[in-house]
Design a protein around this motif. Structure first.
Motif, mmCIF file in Angstrom:
data_model
loop_
_atom_site.group_PDB
_atom_site.id
_atom_site.type_symbol
_atom_site.label_atom_id
_atom_site.label_comp_id
_atom_site.label_asym_id
_atom_site.label_seq_id
_atom_site.Cartn_x
_atom_site.Cartn_y
_atom_site.Cartn_z
ATOM 1 N N ASP A 9 -2.148 -56.670 71.371
ATOM 2 C CA ASP A 9 -1.428 -57.867 70.906
ATOM 3 C C ASP A 9 -0.709 -57.617 69.588
ATOM 4 N N PHE A 48 2.226 -55.723 73.070
ATOM 5 C CA PHE A 48 1.937 -55.207 74.412
ATOM 6 C C PHE A 48 3.023 -54.242 74.879
ATOM 7 N N VAL A 56 -5.818 -53.161 76.323
ATOM 8 C CA VAL A 56 -6.625 -54.368 76.155
ATOM 9 C C VAL A 56 -6.372 -55.005 74.794
ATOM 10 N N SER A 57 -6.750 -56.262 74.724
ATOM 11 C CA SER A 57 -6.881 -56.957 73.445
ATOM 12 C C SER A 57 -8.234 -57.641 73.489
ATOM 13 N N THR A 90 -8.508 -61.382 72.276
ATOM 14 C CA THR A 90 -7.946 -62.428 73.144
ATOM 15 C C THR A 90 -8.397 -62.293 74.589
ATOM 16 N N ASP A 139 -7.464 -59.921 76.878
ATOM 17 C CA ASP A 139 -6.513 -59.339 77.822
ATOM 18 C C ASP A 139 -7.080 -58.070 78.452
ATOM 19 N N ASN A 140 -7.141 -58.064 79.780
ATOM 20 C CA ASN A 140 -7.564 -56.910 80.578
ATOM 21 C C ASN A 140 -8.988 -56.451 80.285
ATOM 22 N N ARG A 197 -7.458 -60.113 84.244
ATOM 23 C CA ARG A 197 -6.184 -59.402 84.161
ATOM 24 C C ARG A 197 -5.205 -60.204 83.310
ATOM 25 N N SER A 198 -4.416 -59.501 82.496
ATOM 26 C CA SER A 198 -3.496 -60.153 81.564
ATOM 27 C C SER A 198 -2.087 -60.261 82.144
ATOM 28 N N ARG A 205 0.325 -60.547 80.238
ATOM 29 C CA ARG A 205 1.203 -59.951 79.211
ATOM 30 C C ARG A 205 1.371 -58.447 79.392
ATOM 31 N N THR A 206 0.748 -57.887 80.432
ATOM 32 C CA THR A 206 0.934 -56.469 80.753
ATOM 33 C C THR A 206 1.342 -56.318 82.212
ATOM 34 N N THR A 258 -9.110 -53.870 85.311
ATOM 35 C CA THR A 258 -9.563 -54.301 83.999
ATOM 36 C C THR A 258 -10.780 -53.469 83.607
#
Length: 480
Positions: free
Chosen positions: A168, A172, A201-202, A205, A207-208, A212-213, A215-216, A223
């Motif tokens: 993040d 990304f 990953v983040s 937050t 993410d992944n 699953r995010s 933003r990617t 994941t």
């Protein structure tokens, strides 16, 4: 389920909670502030492995650190259990956690990132089947990242997950992720780490991590949790050759058990059965298994990981440190131990130093005979040394400037030759992970100087072995 904030090894009650599920042992590693504790906290939180009272405690601790106004919950505090860790915002001890999903149970070791705590990473990864190595997306692969990858390769960890964290903070960016993944994979290939998966990953937050995010969209891999649930777990050591180190000899000598003599220990590998012919090492004496006793009652057989008390058909002179192996087994017993060590002490190695070697449940007096190679983590090269002991009366605590320059310092990785005062089972670590590891201990105060692996390792693959010597009588008059 409940997860403890203690930094001690998990209890057997936690293990029993996961009975019947496939178990994966994993360890986290990475540089300071890469987000290891936050990632683990996210896994615990998102898999609903945190009780309400624990979450409330974390919320209060977060508020005390100034995060209440933004409504934050610092998930790293779920694993940072020591007060010093919470105050400094770093991990300084190995924190073990249990958590589970519908598919698999996990034992996770959160290890420190500071270079001076590499010894803790060795401890945490020594039983791991998978290592999660974190990298800050802003910093990329650092020296400590390479060190942790090297330790994972030395310890024979079969799977590595590279978590490129804090994505993040780099918007990304796919190019940043690909560059870091390529750099790490290139280094890992040189170490012989073949199964490496990189995940953007983040942790803060989520993410992944578990979900699953969005933003990617450019990433189509699993994941972190998906990979942990599906990575192949090596079959249990039950199929390997039996190794049962004797921890204690049980002789109650009570009215109910006047002649009871049992040999208790945890099976390191293989399976023991009633009626099996076994050999006691290093003595070489043989007998037959007459009974296998446990807290829950007698068994006909028991496999790796089980703590048992074995009774034999013959009364043999067996004590703590002996090992039961199958009769006819090809096992190496000797007094010359050659292995690779990670030096864990601020006291550097001194040739000729008097040591204690702890291998399995056996403790043997020894001399540090030679340090003949040292691994350069950055260049993946091995420096061959000529540090042969010629003076035996050397103080193991000597740190003076005229000490032998070919020794090992804190966190150094090198090959040593140690002469034992009495024979011991010397299993190659590559074949017997449970009995092929050893510790070098200072006999003066019990300080652990180094942790090592018997036999060929990564270091031997990167450098040719030194020429064999035939100075069999070098220890004459050494006093051990």
């Amino acid at each position: 389920m409940s997860t403890s904030t203690s930094t001690t090894v998990p209890t057997s009650e936690g293990a029993r909670a996961h009975a019947g599920r496939e178990l994966l042992r994993l360890a986290t590693a990475g540089s300071v502030d890469d987000g290891k504790s936050t990632l683990i906290g996210r896994l615990l939180y998102d898999t609903k492995s945190v009780l309400a009272d624990q979450l409330s405690a974390v919320e209060r601790a977060t508020a005390a650190r100034g995060g209440a106004e933004a409504g934050e919950v610092d998930l790293a505090l779920l694993t940072d259990g020591l007060r010093a860790e919470r105050e400094q915002g770093i991990t300084i001890d190995v924190a073990y956690r249990y958590f589970s999903t519908a598919r698999r149970a996990f034992v996770l070791a959160d290890t420190p990132g500071h270079v001076q705590y590499t010894r803790n990473m060795v401890t945490g990864a020594s039983t791991a089947q998978l290592a999660i190595v974190l990298v800050d997306a802003r910093k990329g692969v650092l020296e400590q990242t390479r060190r942790h990858a090297t330790v994972a390769a030395l310890l024979g960890v079969p799977h590595v997950l590279l978590a490129v964290n804090k994505m993040d903070l780099v918007d990304f960016d796919e190019a940043t992720f690909r560059a870091i993944a390529h750099a790490f994979s290139s280094y890992a290939d040189g170490l012989g780490l073949r199964d490496v998966l990189a995940v953007p990953v983040s942790a803060i937050t989520g993410d992944n991590v578990v979900e699953r995010s969005a933003r990617t969209p450019w990433y189509d891999g699993p994941t972190v949790l998906e990979h942990l649930e599906t990575v192949p777990v090596a079959p249990a050591d039950a199929s390997d050759e039996l190794r049962l180190p004797v921890q204690v000899v049980i002789r109650p000598r009570t009215a109910a058990f006047p002649d009871y003599r049992g040999y208790a220990g945890r099976i390191a590998s293989g399976t023991v059965r009633v009626g099996d012919a076994v050999t006691v090492l290093p003595s070489g004496k043989t007998s037959v298994v007459a009974a296998i006793d446990t807290f829950d009652g007698p068994l006909d057989q028991a496999s790796a990981g089980r703590s048992v008390t074995v009774r034999l058909a013959d009364e043999l002179d067996i004590s703590r440190g002996d090992v039961l192996v199958p009769t006819g087994s090809v096992a190496s017993v000797g007094q010359d131990l050659v292995g690779t060590v990670c030096w864990l002490s601020e006291r550097r190695s001194v040739l000729g130093a008097r040591l204690l070697v702890r291998i399995g449940t056996r403790t043997v007096r020894a001399l540090l005979r030679e340090v003949d190679a040292r691994l350069d983590v950055d260049s993946q090269s091995v420096e061959l040394l000529s540090g042969v002991d010629t003076q035996h009366a050397v103080d193991a605590t000597d740190t003076s400037s005229d000490a032998a320059p070919s020794g090992l310092g804190l966190n150094a990785i090198g090959r040593v030759r140690v002469r034992l005062a009495e024979p011991a089972l010397l299993d190659d670590y590559a074949a017997h992970r449970g009995t092929g590891a050893f510790l070098l201990v200072d006999p003066a105060d019990g300080t652990t100087l180094a942790a090592g692996m018997v036999g060929p390792t990564l270091l031997d693959r990167l450098a040719p072995a030194p020429a064999a010597d035939d100075d069999a009588d070098w220890l004459a008059g050494a006093g051990i």
